[in-house]
Design an enzyme around this catalytic site. Structure first.
Site, PDB file in Angstrom:
ATOM      1  N   GLU A   1     -25.637 -39.488 -64.254  1.00  0.00           N
ATOM      2  CA  GLU A   1     -26.320 -40.729 -64.640  1.00  0.00           C
ATOM      3  C   GLU A   1     -27.765 -40.466 -65.080  1.00  0.00           C
ATOM      4  O   GLU A   1     -28.642 -41.305 -64.895  1.00  0.00           O
ATOM      5  CB  GLU A   1     -26.273 -41.768 -63.519  1.00  0.00           C
ATOM      6  CG  GLU A   1     -24.877 -42.225 -63.180  1.00  0.00           C
ATOM      7  CD  GLU A   1     -24.110 -42.739 -64.386  1.00  0.00           C
ATOM      8  OE1 GLU A   1     -24.728 -43.327 -65.283  1.00  0.00           O
ATOM      9  OE2 GLU A   1     -22.890 -42.539 -64.434  1.00  0.00           O
ATOM     10  N   GLY A   2     -27.993 -39.300 -65.669  1.00  0.00           N
ATOM     11  CA  GLY A   2     -29.316 -38.945 -66.168  1.00  0.00           C
ATOM     12  C   GLY A   2     -30.047 -38.017 -65.224  1.00  0.00           C
ATOM     13  O   GLY A   2     -30.223 -38.321 -64.047  1.00  0.00           O
TER      14      GLY A   2
END
Length: 597
Positions: A448-449
């Protein structure tokens, strides 16, 4: 007491601090009360302890396998997920019209933290499914909601998000999966997706993939991405799974941790199946063409807060295991006790062990407070009566999201590292669970980054959007807390003075970084900026908790006061050196020659 989470701490955060029962005055939550909130928390704790925690270690040791046709998981995973589906927790926050419980987001986050602490691998399946369903509720058609969301709420279908590709990674501008329009208004998808959690398994009747792809002739880069619903099995008119779609598992990725969740390479449209007589994965467009990334951000931002919550939960259970071990492990003697015949003392009596436990406590309780606070902002954004209050909640949540994802991921992991250290050599063995907690949590700074991506997001976008309105609002919220602390006096006033200085420094450094209009220099140390501002935000969370504990005299509240003191004495001073580095506009990493490595 549970070794997963502290129910006493959750009650303090939800009721004494965030006052979640105040939300029941709003129409959406009017059917709820303190009693219903406590009941669903009790249910979550019981299901987590009884159905999720017992197979956490087994699912790690016996990770999913693929025999070329089917994925195999330990049977306890399916049993736990059926129990979760029957509980109604999948749709906890969703509208009653689709079978949801209309529970406040902040309470639902507290409930789900139990499952993440108990078994993050198994809990990932409903985690992804809830995000998938919420996206379709926001952007899907009524037909898509009826076809896909209702079965997900019932626990019959699970969902995924399919963004990354082998050649693209996090660079979504390089996504090449294509969606070819068909005369009937549908699309056929062709391409590959990598790192897809929950991408294939036998744990549900169907898997609903949300896939980013390009419609031929669309704009280049991320502006040309559209979003599609692509089920593993086409859905019949009666809602049951029908013909197999042309989505196939190419292989499983073998991970360091988080092993209970299948992680997959999926091929779309390779011709292994020919739904309705043709190769190509049949998909339905969600919303409008070329707006797929903006829709997907609905799921991504929800997932980012959820990742931070999971990192906090894993750090928390590691802390509780380390605390239990330290209280029960005798080793060594107090300083000055030279007689080897005297009894050994529990290691919690040693100053350095206490330091490590306090560090863990300050990290995990601060991280949990931050993620629950963000859940409360989601509720404000959704239900506040005044439009301006809703807008301000959205603005503040935008600024806090990269911090709420990344800070718990970094310091929850550090708490897990310290939990291993408290156990000593035993912590490095598989006989104790703290090594698995570390391995499981190590994913959270990546998916998620990464930290780097969220550093760029915070400094490059969120801190300067709308002329810096979000950062100013954050500063206003923090200084409103410090004003209360100044009024309270004592230790709180001293912490407030330190935090006021850090807030002023944050604003000054942000302005300095962008003063020359040189993005390469401004963003060269964006990760350092993320860490420093993250510490300032968590110091704010600790001051809020300190004020909420005011007037209470118990061991629990003394623990809050002590952890706050530790964070301000040992952790917050670090940010000044980071701000010094940022203010110097250091370009060491940017200017380092390629052949110097």
């Amino acid at each position: 007491m549970s070794l997963l989470l502290s129910r006493r701490d959750l009650d303090f955060l939800l009721h004494d601090w965030l006052r979640v029962t105040d939300l029941t005055s709003r129409e959406r939550y009017a059917e709820h009360s303190r009693e219903t909130f406590d009941a669903v928390l009790d249910l979550s704790a019981r299901l987590a302890e009884e159905r999720f925690a017992p197979h956490n270690r087994k699912a790690d040791a016996q990770e999913p396998t693929f025999d070329g046709e089917r994925v195999h998981t330990v049977p306890e995973v399916a049993d736990a997920l059926r129990a979760f589906g029957r509980s109604g927790l999948t749709g906890a926050t969703m509208d009653a019209s689709v079978g949801g419980g209309q529970l406040p987001n902040v309470v639902a986050n507290a409930c789900f933290a139990w499952f993440q602490a108990a078994n993050v691998g198994t809990s990932a399946y409903p985690f992804l499914t809830m995000g998938n369903a919420n996206l379709l509720l926001a952007h899907g058609s009524p037909e898509q909601i009826g076809t896909y969301v209702r079965p997900m709420v019932e626990g019959r279908f699970f969902g995924t998000m399919c963004l990354s590709e082998p050649q693209a990674g996090s660079s979504l501008a390089d996504v090449t999966t294509r969606a070819e329009p068909r005369p009937d208004g549908g699309y056929r998808l062709f391409g590959n997706k990598m790192w897809i959690s929950g991408g294939d398994h036998e744990l549900s009747e169907n898997i609903v993939h949300l896939v980013l792809a390009r419609i031929p002739g669309g704009p280049a880069g991320v502006k040309g991405l559209s979003l599609f619903v692509v089920p593993k099995y086409l859905v019949r008119e009666d809602g049951s799974p029908g013909e197999r779609n042309d989505v196939v598992l190419a292989g499983l990725n073998h991970k360091m941790g988080y092993r209970g969740t299948t992680n997959t390479l999926l091929n779309f449209g390779e011709g292994a199946h020919t739904p309705r007589g043709e190769p190509g994965a049949l998909g339905e467009l969600v919303g409008e063409p070329h707006r797929g990334l903006s829709y997907m951000f609905h799921m991504m931002n929800e997932a980012r807060i959820g990742v931070g919550l999971g990192a906090a939960a894993l750090g928390y259970t590691g802390y509780l295991h380390a605390l239990d071990y330290a209280r029960n492990r005798p080793q060594g003697r107090p300083l000055g006790a030279r007689d080897p015949q005297t009894p050994q003392t529990p290691i919690i009596d040693h100053a350095d062990v206490r330091r490590m436990l306090l560090a863990q406590k300050s990290y995990v309780e601060g991280a949990l407070a931050l993620t629950l606070y963000c859940g409360r902002l989601v509720d404000e954004q959704r239900t506040a009566e005044d439009a301006e209050d809703r807008d301000r909640a959205k603005t503040l949540l935008d600024v806090l999201t990269p911090i709420a994802k990344s800070w718990p991921s970094q310091y929850g992991l550090e708490a897990n590292s310290l939990a291993i250290q408290v156990h000593g050599g035993y912590g490095y063995t598989r006989e104790y669970p703290v090594e698995q907690f570390y391995r499981d949590n190590r994913l959270n700074p990546i998916h998620e980054g990464t930290h780097g991506i969220h550093g760029l997001d915070l400094l490059g976008r969120k801190a300067v959007m709308d002329g810096g309105a979000g950062l100013r609002l954050l500063a206003e919220r923090i200084t409103a807390t410090t004003a209360r602390a100044h009024h309270a006096g004592g230790a709180a006033a001293g912490y407030a003075r330190e935090l006021d200085g850090c807030v002023a420094r944050t604003l000054k450094v942000t302005a300095r970084l962008w003063a020359d209009g040189d993005p390469a220099t401004a963003l060269a140390n964006a990760t350092v900026y993320l860490e420093a501002v993250g510490h300032v935000v968590v110091a704010w969370m600790w001051l809020e908790q300190l004020l909420a504990a005011e007037g209470h005299d118990s061991a629990f509240h003394d623990g809050k006061r002590g952890a706050c003191r530790f964070f301000y004495r040992h952790e917050l001073p670090r940010v000044q050196a980071q701000f010094d580095l940022l203010e110097s506009l250091d370009r060491t990493a940017v200017d380092f020659p390629d052949d110097g490595f």
